[in-house]
Scaffold this active site. Structure first.
Site, mmCIF file in Angstrom:
data_model
loop_
_atom_site.group_PDB
_atom_site.id
_atom_site.type_symbol
_atom_site.label_atom_id
_atom_site.label_comp_id
_atom_site.label_asym_id
_atom_site.label_seq_id
_atom_site.Cartn_x
_atom_site.Cartn_y
_atom_site.Cartn_z
ATOM 1 N N ARG A 243 0.960 -1.189 0.452
ATOM 2 C CA ARG A 243 0.377 -0.104 -0.133
ATOM 3 C C ARG A 243 0.939 1.553 0.328
ATOM 4 N NH1 ARG A 243 -2.029 -4.047 4.135
ATOM 5 N NH2 ARG A 243 -4.301 -4.486 3.221
ATOM 6 N N LYS A 267 -0.734 -2.510 8.486
ATOM 7 C CA LYS A 267 -1.876 -1.851 9.230
ATOM 8 C C LYS A 267 -1.849 -2.904 10.944
ATOM 9 C CE LYS A 267 -5.312 -1.239 5.276
ATOM 10 N NZ LYS A 267 -7.141 -1.706 5.593
ATOM 11 N N HIS A 336 -3.896 1.871 -5.115
ATOM 12 C CA HIS A 336 -3.882 0.337 -4.557
ATOM 13 C C HIS A 336 -4.516 -0.150 -5.852
ATOM 14 C CE1 HIS A 336 -5.590 -0.791 -1.773
ATOM 15 N NE2 HIS A 336 -6.563 -1.556 -1.597
ATOM 16 N N ARG A 339 -2.012 -1.576 -6.064
ATOM 17 C CA ARG A 339 -1.744 -3.586 -5.249
ATOM 18 C C ARG A 339 -2.772 -4.885 -6.499
ATOM 19 N NH1 ARG A 339 -1.633 -5.061 -0.171
ATOM 20 N NH2 ARG A 339 -3.343 -5.452 0.728
ATOM 21 N N HIS A 362 -4.027 -10.442 3.653
ATOM 22 C CA HIS A 362 -4.950 -10.458 3.829
ATOM 23 C C HIS A 362 -5.401 -10.907 5.821
ATOM 24 C CE1 HIS A 362 -6.528 -9.014 0.153
ATOM 25 N NE2 HIS A 362 -6.497 -8.002 0.456
ATOM 26 N N TYR A 371 -10.899 -12.142 -5.964
ATOM 27 C CA TYR A 371 -9.808 -12.188 -6.796
ATOM 28 C C TYR A 371 -10.307 -13.530 -7.481
ATOM 29 C CZ TYR A 371 -6.932 -8.276 -5.700
ATOM 30 O OH TYR A 371 -6.680 -6.856 -4.333
#
Length: 391
Positions: A243, A267, A336, A339, A362, A371
């Site tokens: 990111r 994150k 993004h 990404r 994730h 996806y």
């Protein structure tokens, strides 16, 4: 009053990357400031942001076209503070009741809810108008915090904010109302009165075709400092799915050159190790050797091209991607999308959803499952044949 600091200030500007022209330019403003201080009967120790703003107001009134805002004097103020000539800036805790209440909320988010400083800042910003309308000199007015007021605030937000921002506003408002209830400010729990915000079903991930990614990379002039930097940043996003904020936060010690690994600060304070592909590692090495200024401040890998050479922000990374897309003739493209491009490229190369989820880091498989809808050929095997009419 400031004359005795001019030589040391000029040396510091040079050390952090200012050109000789920019240094002379800033010294001219400081000389003007010094003359103004003398006219006002002030000394160097009297300088602060308020005094600087008064000087700049006088400068604007006199018709000066350049250096009319506080940013022009920020380097001087920082220099004088490091020397101990002037006092440090006043504490962030504001004097108004609204700011005091927002500061209490921010501390609650950090200590009780465990939010990151960036998330806490975002929550505080989103509820600021709500708090400002309900706080007086005596504190929060419970009569102004009712379910009807809560609904009205959120409905008004929908007319001026995007859907995602309204969703975040609802979450921030719930957190504020829970805080007020736990703190005894409100006798009634109003968090449940915050309406849920409708949202559209997520769209297909919009990755870029490989040729468009290649065009963006090719648009970077590697004969220039910014070209070397931007190409390295975009390869981190297009090959490893980082990111913008993760690229901006990358530090020199996060790269293990011998092991061929990079540690990503994700994150929620997560740290993940990813393999460093040769192409990406070479681009970073090229930038570090021939692009990153020797006067760079701090340990972040990517820094501003213009002085002072401080860490590049997440917004700066986004702007670099957008500029590359415009140069490649692709219109508006933000970080993004790169990404998503990394994920769709892995999928096209035969990577599994589990592998893609590991690279993108994730937390839940359901996040990666979006996806699956991109792999049209795999989806064809699930489609039932269309019934044909009998002749």
């Amino acid at each position: 009053p400031l004359a005795r600091f001019a030589e040391g200030f000029a040396d510091e500007l040079s050390q952090v990357g200012y050109t000789s022209f920019s240094t002379r330019d800033l010294l001219g403003v400081v000389a003007h400031f010094s003359r103004w201080l003398q006219d006002q009967g002030l000394e160097a120790g009297d300088v602060d942001e308020a005094v600087a703003e008064r000087f700049l107001a006088a400068r604007r009134a006199a018709g000066y076209r350049w250096h009319r805002r506080l940013a022009s004097l920020v380097p001087l103020l920082a220099y004088l503070r490091r020397l101990g000539v002037i006092a440090p800036p006043s504490a962030a805790t504001a004097q108004t009741p609204t700011e005091r209440e927002l500061e209490r909320f921010r501390k609650y988010l950090l200590t009780e809810r465990g939010l990151t400083p960036a998330s806490a800042k975002d929550y505080v910003s989103l509820v600021r108008p709500f708090v400002a309308d309900r706080v007086g000199t005596a504190g929060v007015d419970p009569a102004r915090a009712t379910s009807g007021e809560v609904n009205a605030f959120l409905v008004a937000a929908t007319s001026r904010l995007g859907a995602k921002t309204v969703q975040r506003s609802a979450s921030a408002l719930r957190a504020l109302l829970r805080f007020w209830h736990l703190d005894g400010v409100l006798s009634v729990p109003l968090a449940e009165a915050v309406p849920k915000v409708a949202h559209r079903a997520p769209q297909l991930p919009r990755g870029l075709p490989p040729e468009q990614v290649a065009a963006m990379l090719a648009s970077c002039d590697t004969g220039r400092v910014d070209g070397l930097r931007d190409r390295a940043m975009m390869l981190l996003m297009a090959r490893l799915g980082l990111r913008c904020g993760e690229v901006a936060a990358l530090r020199l010690e996060d790269i293990d050159w011998r092991a061929g690994q990079v540690s990503v600060r994700g994150k929620g304070g997560r740290r993940d190790l990813l393999p460093l592909p040769v192409e990406v590692g070479q681009a970073i090495a090229d930038y570090l050797q021939a692009g990153r200024p020797a006067t760079a401040i701090g340990r972040t890998v990517f820094v501003r091209v213009l002085a002072p050479h401080r860490a590049l922000s997440s917004t700066g990374v986004t702007q670099a991607v957008a500029a590359a897309a415009r140069r490649a003739g692709l219109g508006t493209v933000y970080g993004h999308r790169l990404r998503h491009s990394a994920a769709t490229a892995m999928l096209a190369a035969g990577g599994s959803l589990t592998e893609i989820g590991q690279v993108l880091r994730h937390r839940r498989p359901a996040t990666t499952a979006i996806y699956a809808r991109v792999d049209v050929e795999a989806l064809r095997t699930l489609a039932r044949p269309w019934p044909r009419a009998r002749s």
